[in-house]
Design a protein around this motif. Structure first.
Motif, short mmCIF file in Angstrom:
data_model
loop_
_atom_site.label_atom_id
_atom_site.label_comp_id
_atom_site.label_asym_id
_atom_site.label_seq_id
_atom_site.Cartn_x
_atom_site.Cartn_y
_atom_site.Cartn_z
N VAL A 160 -15.39 -4.08 4.88
CA VAL A 160 -14.92 -5.33 5.47
C VAL A 160 -15.41 -5.50 6.91
O VAL A 160 -15.74 -6.62 7.34
N ALA A 216 -6.89 -4.73 4.42
CA ALA A 216 -7.43 -3.44 3.97
C ALA A 216 -6.86 -2.28 4.76
O ALA A 216 -6.54 -1.22 4.20
N TRP A 261 0.83 -1.21 0.00
CA TRP A 261 0.00 0.00 0.00
C TRP A 261 0.86 1.25 0.00
O TRP A 261 0.52 2.25 -0.65
N LEU A 320 -12.73 0.60 1.88
CA LEU A 320 -12.55 -0.85 1.95
C LEU A 320 -12.70 -1.36 3.39
O LEU A 320 -13.36 -2.39 3.62
N THR A 321 -12.11 -0.67 4.35
CA THR A 321 -12.22 -1.12 5.74
C THR A 321 -13.65 -1.03 6.25
O THR A 321 -14.10 -1.89 7.02
N LEU A 367 -8.75 3.06 0.95
CA LEU A 367 -8.58 2.18 2.10
C LEU A 367 -9.67 2.38 3.14
O LEU A 367 -10.14 1.42 3.77
#
Length: 403
Positions: free
Chosen positions: A296, A319, A273, A292-293, A289
């Protein structure tokens, strides 16, 4: 030895120092709530609430002291601060092995916070020796040391707690922290040459003015708080959640697995990353990011088995692994070398503010609404953080691009 070789040697040494610190700080996390339970016959709600407060008080004092350490490091050198932090933390955690009630643990966790800035100070130490064009990659590499330690720490801590007891686990943890302090003695401190037009030192007023003139930088630093609130909301009650899913058999060990799963995912992706951020822009990758987190974390509210929790935390680690190096690389890009320690100190304070709010919030939400509600709240906070930075990036495109 030229500057390039010194920088590589320092990175190598600080990687191992961060490995020991990362492992040490996570050895005790899986069983703080279980340790509190050994002091008396307390209700589950009492343990959840006190787990949150005992976990969070460390970050209250860290919040207050981080800018002070950063400013002292800018003026007098970061190597001395790193050594002081390591030995201060080591002594505080050693004494935790002798506590007999929750108040003694609370006070020692408070004192630990004064010296908790080792990881962030090591980032500033390496950052000032790193060209901004490769800052994400280098800081991502440094973070893998902390992550690797964090990966093994909960497992080792869980095994020590299950076999030798919680008190022994604290004492063993302090030894590894002392080793980190000894490693710092082998480094050599220097700074890259200043750019033309920059000063050799700045007042605190000038540092704050520099931060406030850059709305993207302000947003990145404020998001540090939101991310930590989200990430730490589950930490103090995770072992209790594991107990609910798996049962009480070898609870310390299985709690360690749950903690370490996120570390493994983090380890696999942190450096990558950082490189992606160097190539495509740190702010763009940070927005990605955050989204994405958020995506998730949400399924964590609906799991019914221990292996599902481990899987969610592993994907979360992948992530979230780039958020720290990408964020620090952007600060490295925007702050002159002579003020980076203090700027990173303010950023660390904001992170610790999130660490204060997160455990307390997680403990209270879990106590009143159950564990699933913590995951839903966390996911929502991460989504908000991503949206805030996304709109700030589009309002100030010239500040969002990589230089």
């Amino acid at each position: 030895m030229n500057a390039h070789k010194i920088a590589k040697r320092n990175l190598f040494i600080m990687w191992f120092a961060n490995f020991f610190i990362g492992g040490s700080m996570t050895m005790v996390l899986p069983f703080i709530s279980l340790y509190i339970g050994t002091f008396g016959d307390y209700s589950t709600q009492y343990i959840q609430h006190w787990s949150g407060w005992t976990f969070g008080i460390t970050f209250v004092t860290a919040f207050l002291f981080s800018p002070i350490w950063g400013r002292i490091g800018d003026r007098y050198g970061r190597k001395k601060i790193l050594i002081a932090c390591a030995f201060g933390m080591g002594l505080s955690i050693f004494l935790m092995g002798f506590v007999e009630n929750v108040w003694q643990l609370f006070v020692l966790r408070m004192f630990t916070g004064i010296f908790t800035g080792f990881i962030s100070m090591s980032q500033a130490f390496i950052s000032t020796q790193t060209p901004k064009e490769i800052a994400g990659r280098v800081l991502g590499t440094l973070q893998t040391g902390n992550i690797t330690g964090s990966l093994f720490g909960p497992l080792l801590g869980g095994v020590l707690a299950d076999t030798l007891g919680y008190s022994t686990a604290f004492k063993f943890t302090s030894i590894t922290i002392f080793i980190s302090g000894l490693l710092v003695f082998a480094t050599k401190e220097y700074r890259m040459e200043r750019q033309k037009g920059t000063k050799s030192s700045y007042t605190s007023r000038e540092v704050l003015s520099h931060i406030l003139r850059n709305p993207i930088l302000v947003n990145v630093m404020l998001i540090s708080t939101l991310v930590q609130v989200a990430h730490f909301s589950i930490q103090p009650i995770l072992s209790l959640y594991v107990g609910e899913l798996h049962g009480t058999s070898n609870l310390g060990f299985y709690s360690g697995i749950a903690f370490s799963a996120a570390g493994l995912g983090n380890l696999l992706m942190a450096r990558h990353w950082g490189k992606i951020g160097d190539r495509h822009g740190h702010v763009k990758i940070l927005v990605l990011l955050l989204f994405l987190t958020a995506l998730v974390y949400f399924p964590g509210a609906f799991i019914n088995h221990f292996w599902q929790l481990v899987f969610v935390r592993f994907i979360l680690g992948m992530a979230i692994g780039g958020i720290i190096p990408v964020r620090i690389a952007y600060i490295r890009q925007e702050a002159p070398v002579a003020m980076q320690g203090e700027v990173l100190g303010y950023n660390t304070s904001l992170r610790f503010l999130g660490n204060i709010i997160g455990p307390a919030m997680g403990g209270m939400v879990a106590g009143f609404y159950g564990f699933s509600a913590v995951f839903i709240t966390t996911s929502t906070l991460l989504l908000i953080a991503g949206l805030v930075l996304y709109f700030a990036m589009h309002r100030n495109p010239e500040l969002a691009r990589s230089h």
